[in-house]
Write a protein that holds these residues in place. Structure first.
Motif, short mmCIF file in Angstrom:
data_model
loop_
_atom_site.label_atom_id
_atom_site.label_comp_id
_atom_site.label_asym_id
_atom_site.label_seq_id
_atom_site.Cartn_x
_atom_site.Cartn_y
_atom_site.Cartn_z
N ASP A 71 0.82 -1.22 0.00
CA ASP A 71 0.00 0.00 0.00
C ASP A 71 0.85 1.26 0.00
OD1 ASP A 71 -2.28 -1.53 0.04
OD2 ASP A 71 -2.54 -1.43 2.22
N LEU A 72 2.07 1.16 0.56
CA LEU A 72 2.96 2.32 0.67
C LEU A 72 3.62 2.67 -0.67
CD1 LEU A 72 4.71 4.40 2.26
CD2 LEU A 72 6.27 2.51 2.78
N LEU A 73 3.91 1.67 -1.49
CA LEU A 73 4.71 1.88 -2.71
C LEU A 73 4.22 3.02 -3.60
CD1 LEU A 73 5.52 -1.82 -3.73
CD2 LEU A 73 7.07 -0.12 -2.75
N PRO A 74 2.91 3.14 -3.88
CA PRO A 74 2.46 4.24 -4.75
C PRO A 74 2.67 5.63 -4.17
CG PRO A 74 0.80 2.50 -4.64
CD PRO A 74 1.80 2.21 -3.57
N HIS A 75 3.03 5.73 -2.90
CA HIS A 75 3.22 7.04 -2.26
C HIS A 75 4.69 7.46 -2.21
CE1 HIS A 75 -0.99 7.20 -0.84
NE2 HIS A 75 -0.86 5.90 -0.70
N LEU A 76 5.61 6.57 -2.57
CA LEU A 76 7.04 6.87 -2.49
C LEU A 76 7.50 7.68 -3.69
CD1 LEU A 76 8.49 3.48 -1.19
CD2 LEU A 76 7.89 5.52 0.13
N THR A 77 8.61 8.41 -3.51
CA THR A 77 9.19 9.15 -4.62
C THR A 77 9.97 8.20 -5.52
OG1 THR A 77 11.29 9.60 -3.52
CG2 THR A 77 9.48 11.13 -3.09
N VAL A 78 10.41 8.72 -6.65
CA VAL A 78 11.17 7.91 -7.61
C VAL A 78 12.44 7.37 -6.97
CG1 VAL A 78 12.43 8.00 -9.78
CG2 VAL A 78 10.23 9.14 -9.59
N CYS A 79 13.19 8.23 -6.31
CA CYS A 79 14.46 7.81 -5.70
C CYS A 79 14.22 6.80 -4.58
CB CYS A 79 15.22 9.02 -5.16
SG CYS A 79 15.88 10.09 -6.46
N GLN A 80 13.14 6.98 -3.81
CA GLN A 80 12.84 6.05 -2.74
C GLN A 80 12.45 4.68 -3.29
OE1 GLN A 80 9.79 8.24 -0.70
NE2 GLN A 80 11.24 9.72 0.19
N ILE A 126 3.29 6.34 -10.87
CA ILE A 126 4.01 7.52 -11.38
C ILE A 126 3.74 7.69 -12.87
CG2 ILE A 126 6.30 8.52 -11.78
CD1 ILE A 126 7.22 7.04 -9.25
N LEU A 127 3.75 6.59 -13.61
CA LEU A 127 3.45 6.65 -15.04
C LEU A 127 2.06 7.21 -15.29
CD1 LEU A 127 4.85 3.45 -16.82
CD2 LEU A 127 5.29 5.83 -17.40
N GLN A 128 1.11 6.74 -14.50
CA GLN A 128 -0.27 7.21 -14.66
C GLN A 128 -0.36 8.71 -14.41
OE1 GLN A 128 -2.94 4.31 -14.92
NE2 GLN A 128 -3.43 5.99 -16.30
N ASP A 129 0.43 9.18 -13.43
CA ASP A 129 0.47 10.61 -13.12
C ASP A 129 1.13 11.39 -14.25
OD1 ASP A 129 0.05 12.89 -11.70
OD2 ASP A 129 1.23 12.33 -9.96
N LEU A 130 2.10 10.78 -14.91
CA LEU A 130 2.82 11.45 -15.99
C LEU A 130 1.98 11.62 -17.25
CD1 LEU A 130 6.40 9.87 -15.73
CD2 LEU A 130 5.90 12.31 -15.75
N VAL A 131 1.24 10.57 -17.61
CA VAL A 131 0.52 10.58 -18.90
C VAL A 131 -0.94 10.92 -18.76
CG1 VAL A 131 2.12 8.86 -19.81
CG2 VAL A 131 -0.04 8.11 -18.86
N GLY A 132 -1.48 10.90 -17.53
CA GLY A 132 -2.89 11.21 -17.35
C GLY A 132 -3.73 9.95 -17.21
N PRO A 133 -4.84 10.02 -16.53
CA PRO A 133 -5.66 8.84 -16.24
C PRO A 133 -6.38 8.25 -17.44
CG PRO A 133 -6.76 10.84 -15.48
CD PRO A 133 -5.40 11.26 -15.94
N SER A 134 -6.56 9.04 -18.50
CA SER A 134 -7.35 8.56 -19.65
C SER A 134 -6.54 7.72 -20.62
CB SER A 134 -7.96 9.75 -20.40
OG SER A 134 -6.94 10.56 -20.96
N ARG A 135 -5.24 7.64 -20.41
CA ARG A 135 -4.41 6.88 -21.33
C ARG A 135 -4.07 5.51 -20.76
NH1 ARG A 135 1.45 8.73 -23.84
NH2 ARG A 135 1.95 6.75 -24.83
N ALA A 136 -4.32 4.46 -21.53
CA ALA A 136 -4.02 3.10 -21.08
C ALA A 136 -2.52 2.87 -21.16
CB ALA A 136 -4.76 2.09 -21.94
N LEU A 137 -1.99 2.19 -20.16
CA LEU A 137 -0.55 1.91 -20.11
C LEU A 137 -0.32 0.42 -20.28
CD1 LEU A 137 0.34 4.24 -17.11
CD2 LEU A 137 0.86 4.63 -19.51
N ASP A 138 0.53 0.08 -21.23
CA ASP A 138 0.75 -1.32 -21.54
C ASP A 138 2.18 -1.72 -21.19
OD1 ASP A 138 0.31 -3.84 -22.40
OD2 ASP A 138 0.29 -3.40 -24.53
N PHE A 139 2.54 -1.57 -19.91
CA PHE A 139 3.84 -2.00 -19.42
C PHE A 139 3.60 -3.12 -18.43
CE2 PHE A 139 4.29 2.45 -20.60
CZ PHE A 139 5.41 2.41 -21.42
N ARG A 140 3.97 -4.32 -18.81
CA ARG A 140 3.56 -5.50 -18.05
C ARG A 140 4.55 -5.91 -16.96
NH1 ARG A 140 1.71 -6.20 -23.23
NH2 ARG A 140 -0.50 -6.67 -23.43
#
Length: 666
Positions: free
Chosen positions: A54-63, A85-99
């Motif tokens: 649950d904590l991981l999505p709240h950490l910074t890139v370096c952390q 972080i990717l979702q924050d970078l590209v916006g919620p409406s764009r699907a991300l295909d990184f598996r």
């Protein structure tokens, strides 16, 4: 009225009470993020596994980067943090295909490194500037990225890399495998010397072997390729290099680089004087000389640049060696660049992969000259070229010309577009003139994209019959004369290409070829199958029955990826759930049904049927570009039903865009 008010207040109080634990948890996570350096990595790792997740999505890139190795050793993935972080970078409406975790991490680091390094501000960088505008972030990112985007016009960033950030440049040398030059690279301006030096360090001192060029500049291309594989010397570039050597030692090198002297400028450097000091000492006189002669006196020789920017290396450092380029991609290749590359190719023995694309159609004469250079390279036993990607070509007959010029290719990508002007080509002689027209080819991967009103399939099927080892085939846009069918293509695949593992047919009319499709699928062991915009159900009397027949043979044990995008499945999507019915369930892991005008009610029925059948593997389901906003409640219910056993890729859809509706429902 009072009772209603009391009831509302009670509900609000209950909601606040329910939300308090979530708020407290988020406050704790934010506190960990803020005081991470004080707490230390061990304190985070000592948390229970559910809390860590649950904590991981709240950490910074370096952390995230810091805790990842330890978590991986415990069998935990940081994927959720990188994905957030990717979702924050590209916006919620764009699907991300990184598996995978590494794919998501690399994409994050590349995007952020490029933005922070070049000071390209975006909302995420601005919001997290405290954590990103630090040397520690650039250092962490440099260890994770393998691709460097060089933007020569942003001189300040590259200049800083050559002086203040030498440790960062040294780190990039060890990790960057691919460099992308995406802006005009001048060889006659002092301000671009920093970019040239960075390229020299990455290409000649580092591990970079892949070069991507998005500019059409023959002289810059000659500099990038000079000495790095090919023995060809561009005379115009040699002249510039001689002027650069004079920049450092006019008293000596001007004589040695005089016209007619065949020695290279790098052999004529004086190792007894500091190049940096000499460059400054003679700068004024050289500017005057440049004005008078009209020729640049900027140092462009990589070895001269190395001594200029790194004078501490001294005479003991010796002459820099040239690195090798094994993969070359030119995304904007004009006639002059193609011609220059033709001179380079015959001795470019280390080149393994070559990609050439032009915004306009190549002239046939230029392609034939290029094929001649390919033939010279292929005739050498030292040639390593096995992958060729080229377009746009004027007609499909040139595919055989290229294959006969370089018969050892294992991968070929060709793109054709009809020339709407000029003389028409006589394709007959191109298909039969070569003496080795029936010779077996070692091709394993073939991609053919055609933008023509009509295509004679003979030119493709004759090649396919020569490729018994073909494992991957992608054909797009091949249109036949009126009344013809693609059954000949499909029967050729059934007879001659039994090793196929990946088949991608795109923008090809297959509505009258169901028997041939069924025969092909029964006789092969495909792992990936793509029928994209193939009008599979068009003109079918009973579309559901036809789709059921197709589904029955798609239960190939080896098949793990299936795409039926843009086939107007609509309400018939429910039939696809039968892939997982019966004793012989499909082993699919990825199913792409985007752009099929699937309405919310139809998706819900499909989801409920899938839930009842329970696919054996977690399914990645691509639902992008379907009208989910027609009934958001039902659509969201369907997505929730799919969630336990699938990863759903969705994007925003606007039904008020009538053109989108029209295209999807054609």
């Amino acid at each position: 009225m009072k009772k209603t008010t009391k009831k509302k207040k009670k509900e609000e109080k209950q909601n606040r009470t329910a939300m308090e634990p979530d708020r407290l948890e988020k406050q704790c996570f934010h506190a960990v993020r803020k005081h991470f350096a004080v707490l230390g990595t061990e304190a985070v790792l000592d948390l229970p596994t559910p809390l860590i997740k649950d904590l991981l999505p709240h950490l910074t890139v370096c952390q995230l980067d810091e805790v990842q190795p330890a978590l991986n050793r415990r069998g935990l993935s940081t994927y959720s943090g990188w994905f957030e972080i990717l979702q924050d970078l590209v916006g919620p409406s764009r699907a991300l295909d990184f598996r995978t975790e590494e794919e998501a991490k690399h994409e994050v680091m590349l995007r952020l490194f490029t933005s922070v390094f070049y000071r390209l501000r975006n909302s995420y960088v601005l919001k997290n500037s405290i954590h990103l505008n630090t040397n520690s972030f650039l250092t962490a990112a440099a260890k994770s990225v393998h691709h460097f985007i060089l933007i020569p016009c942003i001189h300040q960033a590259l200049q800083a890399l050559t002086w203040d950030q030498q440790p960062l440049l040294a780190l990039l040398e060890k990790h960057i495998r691919s460099v992308h030059v995406n802006h005009f690279l001048s060889l006659t301006e002092n301000k671009t010397q920093g970019a040239l030096y960075v390229l020299h360090r990455l290409l000649d001192h580092g591990v970079t072997t892949n070069l991507v060029v998005s500019i059409d500049c023959p002289l810059a291309l000659a500099w990038l390729l000079h000495g790095r594989g090919s023995q060809y010397v561009n005379l115009e570039l040699k002249k510039l290099m001689c002027w650069g050597s004079q920049t450092l030692s006019p008293s000596e090198d001007a004589v040695r680089c005089s016209p007619g002297d065949e020695s290279t400028p790098s052999d004529n450097l004086s190792d007894h004087v500091s190049p940096c000091k000499r460059a400054k000492l003679y700068s004024e006189s050289l500017e005057e000389e440049e004005d008078k002669s009209g020729v640049s006196s900027v140092a462009v020789d990589p070895h001269v640049l190395c001594h200029t920017f790194n004078p501490c290396a001294g005479p003991s450092a010796g002459t820099c060696t040239f690195g090798q380029i094994t993969h070359l991609e030119i995304r904007t290749c004009g006639p002059d660049s193609l011609n220059g590359l033709g001179f380079t190719l015959p001795t470019f023995f280390c080149l393994q992969s070559l990609t050439l694309h032009s915004k306009s159609i190549f002239r046939e004469s230029d392609v034939l000259d290029f094929a001649g250079a390919l033939k010279q390279l292929s005739d050498s036993s030292c040639s390593s070229l096995v992958h060729l990607n080229i377009g746009l070509l004027p007609h499909i007959g040139l595919m055989k010309t290229l294959l006969n010029a370089s018969p050892r290719l294992t991968s070929l990508y060709v793109e054709f577009q009809t020339v709407m002007w000029g003389p028409q080509f006589n394709l007959d002689h191109l298909g039969t003139a070569e003496p080795d027209i029936s010779a077996e080819l070692p091709l394993e991967k073939l991609t053919v994209k055609v933008t023509q009103l009509q295509t004679d399939p003979h030119f493709l099927t004759s090649v396919l019959r020569r490729c018994p080892y073909l494992t991957s085939l992608h054909i797009a846009g091949m249109r036949l004369p009126t009344g013809s069918s693609q059954s000949h293509l499909l029967s050729t695949l059934s007879e001659s290409n039994r090793c196929l593992k990946a088949l991608n047919l795109e923008d090809i009319k297959l509505c009258d070829c169901l028997p041939d499709i069924l025969k092909l699928l029964r006789g092969c062991m495909l792992e990936e199958l793509y029928f994209i915009d193939c009008r599979l159900l068009e003109r079918c009397i009973n579309p559901k029955k036809s789709l059921l027949e197709l589904v029955a043979v798609l239960k190939i044990p080896s098949l793990h990826t299936l795409s039926l995008a843009q086939n107007r499945l609509a309400r018939n999507v429910c039939v696809l759930a039968e892939l997982f019915s019966g004793s012989s369930q499909s082993s699919l892991k990825q199913l792409d049904i985007k752009s099929n005008f699937i309405r919310p009610a139809d998706l819900l029925e499909f989801a409920e049927r899938l839930r009842d059948l329970q696919p054996p593997h977690r399914l990645t389901l691509d639902l992008r570009k379907n009208p989910g906003d027609r009934d958001p409640d039902i659509w969201n219910t369907a997505l929730q039903t799919l969630q336990p056993f699938s990863l759903v890729l969705v994007e925003g859809w606007k039904s008020n865009d009538t053109m989108v509706d029209h295209i999807s429902n054609m």
